[in-house]
Structures are given as C-alpha cells and as structure tokens.
Motif scaffolding. Structure first.
Motif, PDB file in Angstrom:
ATOM      1  N   UNK A  83       0.858  -1.188   0.000  1.00 42.90           N
ATOM      2  CA  UNK A  83       0.000   0.000   0.000  1.00 42.90           C
ATOM      3  C   UNK A  83       0.891   1.235   0.000  1.00 42.90           C
ATOM      4  N   UNK A  84       0.410   2.251  -0.653  1.00 39.84           N
ATOM      5  CA  UNK A  84       1.137   3.517  -0.729  1.00 39.84           C
ATOM      6  C   UNK A  84       1.041   4.254   0.602  1.00 39.84           C
ATOM      7  N   UNK A  85       2.154   4.733   1.102  1.00 39.38           N
ATOM      8  CA  UNK A  85       2.162   5.574   2.297  1.00 39.38           C
ATOM      9  C   UNK A  85       1.858   7.013   1.878  1.00 39.38           C
ATOM     10  N   UNK A  86       1.270   7.762   2.765  1.00 39.95           N
ATOM     11  CA  UNK A  86       0.985   9.167   2.474  1.00 39.95           C
ATOM     12  C   UNK A  86       1.045   9.986   3.756  1.00 39.95           C
ATOM     13  N   UNK A  93       2.306  12.013  -3.131  1.00 49.16           N
ATOM     14  CA  UNK A  93       2.157  10.614  -2.723  1.00 49.16           C
ATOM     15  C   UNK A  93       3.087   9.712  -3.517  1.00 49.16           C
ATOM     16  N   UNK A  94       3.223   9.941  -4.806  1.00 48.16           N
ATOM     17  CA  UNK A  94       4.064   9.074  -5.639  1.00 48.16           C
ATOM     18  C   UNK A  94       5.526   9.074  -5.205  1.00 48.16           C
ATOM     19  N   UNK A  95       5.942  10.077  -4.420  1.00 52.78           N
ATOM     20  CA  UNK A  95       7.316  10.133  -3.934  1.00 52.78           C
ATOM     21  C   UNK A  95       7.469   9.491  -2.558  1.00 52.78           C
ATOM     22  N   UNK A  96       6.385   9.035  -1.987  1.00 46.00           N
ATOM     23  CA  UNK A  96       6.454   8.377  -0.685  1.00 46.00           C
ATOM     24  C   UNK A  96       6.537   6.868  -0.882  1.00 46.00           C
ATOM     25  N   UNK A  97       6.995   6.202   0.117  1.00 46.79           N
ATOM     26  CA  UNK A  97       7.301   4.778  -0.027  1.00 46.79           C
ATOM     27  C   UNK A  97       6.050   3.893  -0.010  1.00 46.79           C
ATOM     28  N   UNK A  98       6.244   2.688  -0.558  1.00 47.60           N
ATOM     29  CA  UNK A  98       5.243   1.637  -0.437  1.00 47.60           C
ATOM     30  C   UNK A  98       5.557   0.847   0.824  1.00 47.60           C
ATOM     31  N   UNK A  99       4.530   0.353   1.472  1.00 48.44           N
ATOM     32  CA  UNK A  99       4.718  -0.519   2.623  1.00 48.44           C
ATOM     33  C   UNK A  99       4.155  -1.888   2.245  1.00 48.44           C
ATOM     34  N   UNK A 100       5.025  -2.889   2.204  1.00 42.43           N
ATOM     35  CA  UNK A 100       4.624  -4.222   1.751  1.00 42.43           C
ATOM     36  C   UNK A 100       4.581  -5.205   2.914  1.00 42.43           C
ATOM     37  N   UNK A 101       3.629  -6.137   2.844  1.00 41.65           N
ATOM     38  CA  UNK A 101       3.505  -7.221   3.811  1.00 41.65           C
ATOM     39  C   UNK A 101       2.884  -8.409   3.088  1.00 41.65           C
ATOM     40  N   UNK A 102       3.373  -9.619   3.328  1.00 38.74           N
ATOM     41  CA  UNK A 102       2.872 -10.791   2.611  1.00 38.74           C
ATOM     42  C   UNK A 102       1.359 -10.969   2.734  1.00 38.74           C
ATOM     43  N   UNK A 103       0.742 -11.381   1.636  1.00 42.74           N
ATOM     44  CA  UNK A 103      -0.698 -11.630   1.567  1.00 42.74           C
ATOM     45  C   UNK A 103      -0.896 -13.102   1.225  1.00 42.74           C
ATOM     46  N   UNK A 104      -1.838 -13.754   1.952  1.00 40.74           N
ATOM     47  CA  UNK A 104      -2.024 -15.194   1.793  1.00 40.74           C
ATOM     48  C   UNK A 104      -3.501 -15.543   1.652  1.00 40.74           C
ATOM     49  N   UNK A 105      -3.791 -16.415   0.700  1.00 46.08           N
ATOM     50  CA  UNK A 105      -5.096 -17.050   0.589  1.00 46.08           C
ATOM     51  C   UNK A 105      -4.838 -18.521   0.875  1.00 46.08           C
ATOM     52  N   UNK A 106      -5.414 -19.021   1.971  1.00 47.79           N
ATOM     53  CA  UNK A 106      -5.115 -20.370   2.437  1.00 47.79           C
ATOM     54  C   UNK A 106      -5.664 -21.474   1.554  1.00 47.79           C
TER      55      UNK A 106
END
Length: 147
Positions: A83-86, A93-106
């Motif tokens: 997700x984009x940080x703001x 916004x485009x110059x701010x970082x993305x924050x990533x975290x693993x996504x799982x569908x079991x």
C-alpha cells in the motif's frame, strides 16, 4: 518461473516480472484468461497445486503473495501485498514509499468475484471472502466475510 505439470494458462495471461522476481505455479493450477501477475524485484508469488484463478484476476507483489492449494479466486479478484504511504502532506504521494507485507489465501479458501485482498492479510484455510469484499483484516479459517 517454476511451473508444475498440467498447468493451464488462459488466453492473454500476462506476467510482468522484474529481475529477481520468483513465480511458482503448482501442479494442476489454472490461471484464467487475461489474468495479470506483476511481480517486483525480489518478490515471490506462489500459486498452489490445483488452485484456480478466474478471468481477469490481478496479482501485484512487492514482497510475497501465496495462493494455497485448492484455493479459488473468482473473476476479477485483486491480491495486493503493498500500500502507498501518504504520511507527509508536503510530498506528493508518488514520492512516498510503499509498505509491503505478505498476503495469503489459504488452502481451499474461496475469494468471490471482484473482491480485493489487501497487504498483510491472510484468508484462512477454507475461509470465504464474498463477492466485491474489500478484505483488510485476517479472515479466520472456515469463516465467511462479510457477514
């Protein structure tokens, strides 16, 4: 890319893989027509054995996406792990970082048509996320959302 046996790729499936990206597709998986997988450098996407992605699904990985064995994603499902940080109102916004975290569908989970599963979320084993749901929190194994 590592592709298992009897994998079915629909028409117009698109893989955008950055250098160092990893995609693993298990035996008997089905990826429907016009699905798109966008995988950033160093990110990992795993699609388990017998998993089914309906038409026009979009998987966007900056860290990791995992679709478990026998899971089913209906048409037009979006899985995204960033997700984009703001936080800084002074910077675009485009110059701010993305924050990533693993996504799982079991394993054996179901995600309904047009649903979005966001970063850091786990849809548990056998759980169901309904059509057009925006899933921002974990769904326990066997649960149904929204409810």
């Amino acid at each position: 890319m590592r592709v298992g046996d009897r994998v079915v790729l629909g028409r117009g499936v698109r893989f955008d893989l950055a250098p160092g990206a990893v995609v693993e597709i298990g035996d008997g998986a089905v990826i429907g027509d016009r699905c798109r997988l966008h995988v950033a450098a160093g990110a990992i996407v795993r699609i388990g054995a017998g998993a089914v992605l309906g038409e026009r699904c979009a998987l966007v990985a900056h860290a990791a996406l995992d679709v478990g064995p026998g899971a089913m994603l209906a048409d037009e499902v979006v899985l995204v792990d960033a997700a984009q940080r703001f936080d800084d109102a002074e910077r675009p916004i485009r110059q701010q970082r993305l924050e990533a975290a693993p996504t799982t569908v079991g394993a054996s989970a179901r995600v309904g048509r047009g649903a979005v599963v966001g970063p850091g979320v786990t849809v548990g084993t056998g759980a169901v996320a309904g059509a057009h749901a925006v899933v921002e929190r974990d769904v326990p194994p066997g649960a149904v959302v929204p409810r």
